[in-house]
Write a protein that holds these residues in place. Structure first.
Motif, PDB file in Angstrom:
ATOM      1  N   HIS A  93       0.807  -1.214   0.000  1.00  0.00           N
ATOM      2  CA  HIS A  93       0.000   0.000   0.000  1.00  0.00           C
ATOM      3  C   HIS A  93       0.848   1.276   0.000  1.00  0.00           C
ATOM      4  CE1 HIS A  93      -3.942   2.003   1.550  1.00  0.00           C
ATOM      5  NE2 HIS A  93      -3.600   2.360   0.329  1.00  0.00           N
ATOM      6  N   PRO A  94       1.793   1.427   0.952  1.00  0.00           N
ATOM      7  CA  PRO A  94       2.611   2.647   0.912  1.00  0.00           C
ATOM      8  C   PRO A  94       3.442   2.743  -0.366  1.00  0.00           C
ATOM      9  CG  PRO A  94       3.411   1.127   2.616  1.00  0.00           C
ATOM     10  CD  PRO A  94       2.127   0.587   2.112  1.00  0.00           C
ATOM     11  N   LEU A  95       3.921   1.591  -0.847  1.00  0.00           N
ATOM     12  CA  LEU A  95       4.735   1.578  -2.060  1.00  0.00           C
ATOM     13  C   LEU A  95       3.934   2.067  -3.259  1.00  0.00           C
ATOM     14  CD1 LEU A  95       7.602   0.724  -2.706  1.00  0.00           C
ATOM     15  CD2 LEU A  95       6.794  -1.569  -3.132  1.00  0.00           C
ATOM     16  N   TYR A  96       2.705   1.597  -3.359  1.00  0.00           N
ATOM     17  CA  TYR A  96       1.854   1.988  -4.479  1.00  0.00           C
ATOM     18  C   TYR A  96       1.607   3.494  -4.466  1.00  0.00           C
ATOM     19  CZ  TYR A  96      -2.303   2.728  -7.299  1.00  0.00           C
ATOM     20  OH  TYR A  96      -3.200   3.221  -8.212  1.00  0.00           O
ATOM     21  N   ASN A  97       1.288   4.005  -3.285  1.00  0.00           N
ATOM     22  CA  ASN A  97       1.031   5.451  -3.194  1.00  0.00           C
ATOM     23  C   ASN A  97       2.256   6.250  -3.605  1.00  0.00           C
ATOM     24  OD1 ASN A  97      -1.631   5.319  -2.349  1.00  0.00           O
ATOM     25  ND2 ASN A  97      -1.065   5.073  -0.200  1.00  0.00           N
ATOM     26  N   ALA A  98       3.427   5.825  -3.131  1.00  0.00           N
ATOM     27  CA  ALA A  98       4.656   6.546  -3.462  1.00  0.00           C
ATOM     28  C   ALA A  98       4.931   6.478  -4.957  1.00  0.00           C
ATOM     29  CB  ALA A  98       5.834   5.961  -2.679  1.00  0.00           C
ATOM     30  N   ALA A  99       4.746   5.278  -5.535  1.00  0.00           N
ATOM     31  CA  ALA A  99       5.050   5.099  -6.953  1.00  0.00           C
ATOM     32  C   ALA A  99       4.101   5.932  -7.808  1.00  0.00           C
ATOM     33  CB  ALA A  99       4.948   3.618  -7.323  1.00  0.00           C
ATOM     34  N   LYS A 100       2.829   5.912  -7.462  1.00  0.00           N
ATOM     35  CA  LYS A 100       1.858   6.662  -8.250  1.00  0.00           C
ATOM     36  C   LYS A 100       2.156   8.160  -8.191  1.00  0.00           C
ATOM     37  CE  LYS A 100      -2.965   7.522  -7.869  1.00  0.00           C
ATOM     38  NZ  LYS A 100      -4.271   7.056  -7.456  1.00  0.00           N
ATOM     39  N   HIS A 101       2.464   8.616  -6.992  1.00  0.00           N
ATOM     40  CA  HIS A 101       2.769  10.039  -6.818  1.00  0.00           C
ATOM     41  C   HIS A 101       3.994  10.429  -7.631  1.00  0.00           C
ATOM     42  CE1 HIS A 101       2.931  13.887  -4.731  1.00  0.00           C
ATOM     43  NE2 HIS A 101       4.226  13.685  -4.590  1.00  0.00           N
ATOM     44  N   ALA A 102       5.059   9.623  -7.511  1.00  0.00           N
ATOM     45  CA  ALA A 102       6.304   9.930  -8.219  1.00  0.00           C
ATOM     46  C   ALA A 102       6.082   9.885  -9.729  1.00  0.00           C
ATOM     47  CB  ALA A 102       7.397   8.929  -7.817  1.00  0.00           C
ATOM     48  N   PHE A 103       5.338   8.876 -10.190  1.00  0.00           N
ATOM     49  CA  PHE A 103       5.104   8.749 -11.617  1.00  0.00           C
ATOM     50  C   PHE A 103       4.311   9.931 -12.147  1.00  0.00           C
ATOM     51  CE2 PHE A 103       4.228   7.136 -15.685  1.00  0.00           C
ATOM     52  CZ  PHE A 103       2.872   7.241 -15.929  1.00  0.00           C
ATOM     53  N   CYS A 104       3.215  10.263 -11.483  1.00  0.00           N
ATOM     54  CA  CYS A 104       2.356  11.345 -11.978  1.00  0.00           C
ATOM     55  C   CYS A 104       3.078  12.672 -12.023  1.00  0.00           C
ATOM     56  CB  CYS A 104       1.085  11.445 -11.121  1.00  0.00           C
ATOM     57  SG  CYS A 104       0.002  10.040 -11.377  1.00  0.00           S
ATOM     58  N   SER A 105       3.909  12.931 -11.002  1.00  0.00           N
ATOM     59  CA  SER A 105       4.586  14.229 -11.023  1.00  0.00           C
ATOM     60  C   SER A 105       5.656  14.270 -12.098  1.00  0.00           C
ATOM     61  CB  SER A 105       5.149  14.578  -9.643  1.00  0.00           C
ATOM     62  OG  SER A 105       6.280  13.810  -9.374  1.00  0.00           O
ATOM     63  N   SER A 106       6.385  13.166 -12.295  1.00  0.00           N
ATOM     64  CA  SER A 106       7.414  13.175 -13.332  1.00  0.00           C
ATOM     65  C   SER A 106       6.771  13.225 -14.720  1.00  0.00           C
ATOM     66  CB  SER A 106       8.354  11.977 -13.203  1.00  0.00           C
ATOM     67  OG  SER A 106       7.634  10.777 -13.328  1.00  0.00           O
ATOM     68  N   LEU A 107       5.608  12.582 -14.874  1.00  0.00           N
ATOM     69  CA  LEU A 107       4.913  12.602 -16.169  1.00  0.00           C
ATOM     70  C   LEU A 107       4.446  14.011 -16.504  1.00  0.00           C
ATOM     71  CD1 LEU A 107       3.830  10.915 -18.538  1.00  0.00           C
ATOM     72  CD2 LEU A 107       1.688  10.702 -17.286  1.00  0.00           C
ATOM     73  N   GLU A 108       3.966  14.711 -15.468  1.00  0.00           N
ATOM     74  CA  GLU A 108       3.478  16.076 -15.669  1.00  0.00           C
ATOM     75  C   GLU A 108       4.605  16.973 -16.159  1.00  0.00           C
ATOM     76  OE1 GLU A 108       0.858  17.115 -12.350  1.00  0.00           O
ATOM     77  OE2 GLU A 108       1.570  19.186 -12.661  1.00  0.00           O
ATOM     78  N   ALA A 135      16.071  14.252 -21.174  1.00  0.00           N
ATOM     79  CA  ALA A 135      16.596  12.897 -20.981  1.00  0.00           C
ATOM     80  C   ALA A 135      16.396  12.444 -19.539  1.00  0.00           C
ATOM     81  CB  ALA A 135      18.064  12.836 -21.365  1.00  0.00           C
ATOM     82  N   THR A 136      16.667  13.365 -18.603  1.00  0.00           N
ATOM     83  CA  THR A 136      16.495  13.022 -17.186  1.00  0.00           C
ATOM     84  C   THR A 136      15.043  12.693 -16.890  1.00  0.00           C
ATOM     85  OG1 THR A 136      18.090  14.787 -16.770  1.00  0.00           O
ATOM     86  CG2 THR A 136      17.089  13.737 -14.846  1.00  0.00           C
ATOM     87  N   LEU A 137      14.159  13.540 -17.408  1.00  0.00           N
ATOM     88  CA  LEU A 137      12.733  13.300 -17.148  1.00  0.00           C
ATOM     89  C   LEU A 137      12.259  11.989 -17.756  1.00  0.00           C
ATOM     90  CD1 LEU A 137      10.970  16.755 -17.445  1.00  0.00           C
ATOM     91  CD2 LEU A 137      11.098  15.264 -15.467  1.00  0.00           C
ATOM     92  N   GLU A 138      12.761  11.718 -18.958  1.00  0.00           N
ATOM     93  CA  GLU A 138      12.378  10.443 -19.576  1.00  0.00           C
ATOM     94  C   GLU A 138      12.795   9.287 -18.685  1.00  0.00           C
ATOM     95  OE1 GLU A 138      14.227  10.549 -23.381  1.00  0.00           O
ATOM     96  OE2 GLU A 138      12.459  11.376 -24.372  1.00  0.00           O
ATOM     97  N   CYS A 139      14.001   9.396 -18.169  1.00  0.00           N
ATOM     98  CA  CYS A 139      14.534   8.351 -17.288  1.00  0.00           C
ATOM     99  C   CYS A 139      13.650   8.179 -16.059  1.00  0.00           C
ATOM    100  CB  CYS A 139      15.952   8.744 -16.886  1.00  0.00           C
ATOM    101  SG  CYS A 139      16.838   7.414 -16.137  1.00  0.00           S
ATOM    102  N   GLU A 140      13.252   9.319 -15.463  1.00  0.00           N
ATOM    103  CA  GLU A 140      12.394   9.282 -14.280  1.00  0.00           C
ATOM    104  C   GLU A 140      11.058   8.614 -14.596  1.00  0.00           C
ATOM    105  OE1 GLU A 140      12.892  11.003 -10.880  1.00  0.00           O
ATOM    106  OE2 GLU A 140      14.746  10.230 -11.736  1.00  0.00           O
ATOM    107  N   VAL A 141      10.485   9.055 -15.701  1.00  0.00           N
ATOM    108  CA  VAL A 141       9.171   8.524 -16.088  1.00  0.00           C
ATOM    109  C   VAL A 141       9.246   7.005 -16.287  1.00  0.00           C
ATOM    110  CG1 VAL A 141       7.562   8.415 -18.016  1.00  0.00           C
ATOM    111  CG2 VAL A 141       8.172  10.610 -17.052  1.00  0.00           C
TER     112      VAL A 141
END
Lengths: 417, 201
Positions: A93-108, A135-141
């Motif tokens: 549960h905590p992992l999912y929340n963290a991953a979703k948050h990180a993904f959405c912000s990097s995608l934005e 390139a960095t953002l792509e890597c993050e995403v």
């Protein structure tokens, strides 16, 4: 060593960091599982030696510094050994929340950058800083989407943005990496539609450009079979396998039929498996069809294809006699018989069709006597009726003048059908 | 068509109700996910013991448990249990069990009667048999020389509950069993709750 927080787990973002680190340091990980914390100890015993899982905040380059004995197994969030990754059910549960948050912000941020510089990116030498930040953002995403997909297999936005990033580059290796990500997701969710359609996307993208497409298709077919074997009634796996056939060259189609015949013989209840074989066989006919005049009333097949069909028919007969009452086998035989009569039998001389039909009737008769000891499968009686219907259809279609034969069979079986 | 496990057990016919002792165990769990294998092995031992205990001497039973059929044959206290999938022909399954029991008696005679605790030594023949008889065609070759199979009936059970004594419940057996770890018991409860289509044993 591990941070001591009251629940035994670090905060979510560090969990995410650890997960991404493990994935990065072992690119050969091919299976993910969700494990109850109490199972970690048993897993270590099973693999024969203490597991090594990064528990500390700073990633250790020398993993031998960590000893499992120093860590209480129930506090572990990850277990990684032999290219398998276990994630504690308590960490999900905590992992999912963290991953979703990180993904959405990097995608934005990524989309913002693309939007601001739609055409200049990557081309204009003045925009060097833009290029590197892109390139960095792509890597993050890519990093965050992979972690996210390990927790939520059908997260469409994550799959789609991966497609977007990869399709902008013309790099074959990246496409193959996408297949690996899909394999990892399928290891814990073998029926995930998005994971299978991602594979279709990869194959479509590389189809014209790849030199070893045949090799890739071979591996894909094997993977689909492995997954179908592990998870029963996996329509998506078989559907994908059937879809691959349209990309296979003729010799590969024939090879698939021969190579996987034994496997099919051990899975006689799996209708999807036989449906795949009908797809392959239909393709052999289609190939022959295109080789000659389209106006011809029947297909002129090569000797090799003809031989293949003969072998398939005799193999099907052996299976039907050995495993009484298997509907999938009878349905397959119906397909084989109809196609044989339509495309092959006419060429074989005058009485071939008649003797072929006689043989089918004989086979049917020998299988409908229901033995009265209780060891046999109960479905053979029902299947006997279905078989009867099928055979009647074949007879009426092919040689209606033989309808009297049908009455004869019926009488002989004492009205059983 | 799959044989997942073959077990040989010693069944005590005394009525003190002691659990059967495992003499040999050959299991193939490679078709399960890596992280399920530990639990699956434990369930095989648990179910094998439970079924063997309730197979009276000189009887053959077949128990349907989800998509598996558990076949057991008790010959005068020596019991063989096979975990086959639904499609493995029943006749072939029992000819395999027959062969295994014959071989065991050939190798070990009656020494098994003195064994008191689970044996951890693998018996090579059992592992070979597990591989060889994956194809029921191999088992059919045995059928030609086995005659006694035709004379004995097989008692079929539609669920594992029908093997249990009246008043016994599978849930309580699971809870009391020392074969199942806490994680496995938890998995069993979870699987029942969610009624997954991919339950294991």
């Amino acid at each position: 060593m591990s941070e001591a927080d009251p629940s035994g787990y670090a905060e979510p973002s560090s969990l995410l960091y650890r997960l991404e680190f493990i994935l990065e340091s072992d690119p050969l990980i091919d299976e993910v599982g969700f494990v109850h914390p109490s199972q970690f100890a048993a897993l270590s015993d099973m693999s024969g030696s203490p597991s090594l899982s990064s528990m500390s905040m700073e990633p250790q380059s020398d993993k031998s510094k960590l000893k499992a004995s120093q860590v209480n197994p129930t506090d572990m969030a990850f277990w990684s050994r032999d290219h398998k990754l276990g994630i504690s059910t308590q960490a999900i549960h905590p992992l999912y929340n963290a991953a979703k948050h990180a993904f959405c912000s990097s995608l934005e941020q990524y989309k913002l950058l693309i939007h601001l510089n739609p055409k200049k990116v990557g081309l204009d030498s003045d925009n060097v800083s833009n290029v590197s930040s892109l390139a960095t953002l792509e890597c993050e995403v890519m990093k965050h989407s992979r972690a996210l997909l390990l927790l939520s297999c059908d997260f469409g936005t994550a799959w789609n943005c991966r497609k977007e990033v990869v399709s902008k580059k013309q790099n074959m290796m990246l496409y193959l990496d996408e297949l690996l990500v899909s394999t990892l997701v399928l290891s814990y969710s073998p029926k995930s539609e998005r994971a299978w359609s991602h594979r279709r996307w990869v194959v479509k993208m590389i189809a014209g450009k790849c030199k070893n497409l045949q090799e890739i298709l071979k591996n894909e077919s094997e993977l689909a079979q492995r997954i179908a074997e592990k998870s029963k009634m996996n329509y998506r796996a078989w559907n994908y396998r059937c879809w691959l056939v349209s990309y296979m060259p003729e010799n590969q189609v024939i090879n698939e039929l021969i190579k996987y015949r034994d496997w099919a013989g051990l899975h006689v209840a799996d209708n999807s498996c036989f449906h795949y074989r009908t797809r392959l066989l239909t393709r052999t006919l289609a190939d022959s069809f295109y080789k000659q005049d389209l106006k011809a009333s029947h297909v002129h097949t090569t000797a090799e294809v003809c031989q293949l069909w003969k072998e398939e028919l005799s193999w099907s007969e052996i299976l039907i006699k050995r495993y009484i009452g298997r509907e999938a086998l009878w349905l397959y035989r119906r397909f084989l018989a109809l196609c044989w009569i339509k495309h092959f039998a006419a060429r074989m001389g005058g009485t071939h069709v008649e003797s072929f039909v006689d043989n089918e009737l004989q086979l049917f008769r020998s299988c409908t006597t229901v033995p009265d000891n209780q060891m046999d499968e109960p479905q053979s009686v029902e299947t006997g009726e279905k078989v009867g219907e099928e055979l009647e259809k074949v007879l009426n279609k092919v040689c209606p003048e033989k309808a009297f034969l049908w009455d004869l069979v019926r009488k002989k079986n004492g009205g059983l059908i | 068509m799959k044989i997942t496990a073959l077990l040989v057990l010693k069944c005590d016919s005394r009525s003190d109700g002691s659990d059967p002792v495992i003499l040999a165990n050959a299991t193939d769990v490679n078709h399960f996910g890596y992280f399920q294998r530990v639990t699956v092995r434990q369930f095989i031992v648990f179910v094998g013991r439970t079924v063997a205990k309730r197979t009276p001497p000189d009887q053959r039973h077949s128990v349907q448990h989800e998509e598996y059929k558990v076949h057991s044959y008790n010959r005068n206290g020596l019991c063989v249990v096979g975990f086959m999938d639904d499609h493995y022909p029943v006749r072939s399954a029992f000819s395999v069990l027959n062969k295994v029991i014959d071989e065991y008696q050939k190798c070990f005679g009656e020494t098994w009667r003195n064994i008191q605790a689970d044996s951890t030594q693998p018996w090579p023949y059992l592992n070979e048999a597990l591989t060889k008889f994956q194809d029921p065609g191999e088992a059919d070759n045995l059928l030609k020389i086995q005659r006694e199979l035709d004379e004995t009936k097989i008692i079929l059970h539609k669920t594992i509950d029908s093997v249990l004594e009246r008043g016994e419940k599978l849930d309580s057996l699971v809870e009391k069993s020392s074969d199942l770890s806490a994680a496995s018991q938890m998995f069993y409860k979870q699987a029942k709750k969610t009624n997954q289509c991919c339950t294991i044993l």
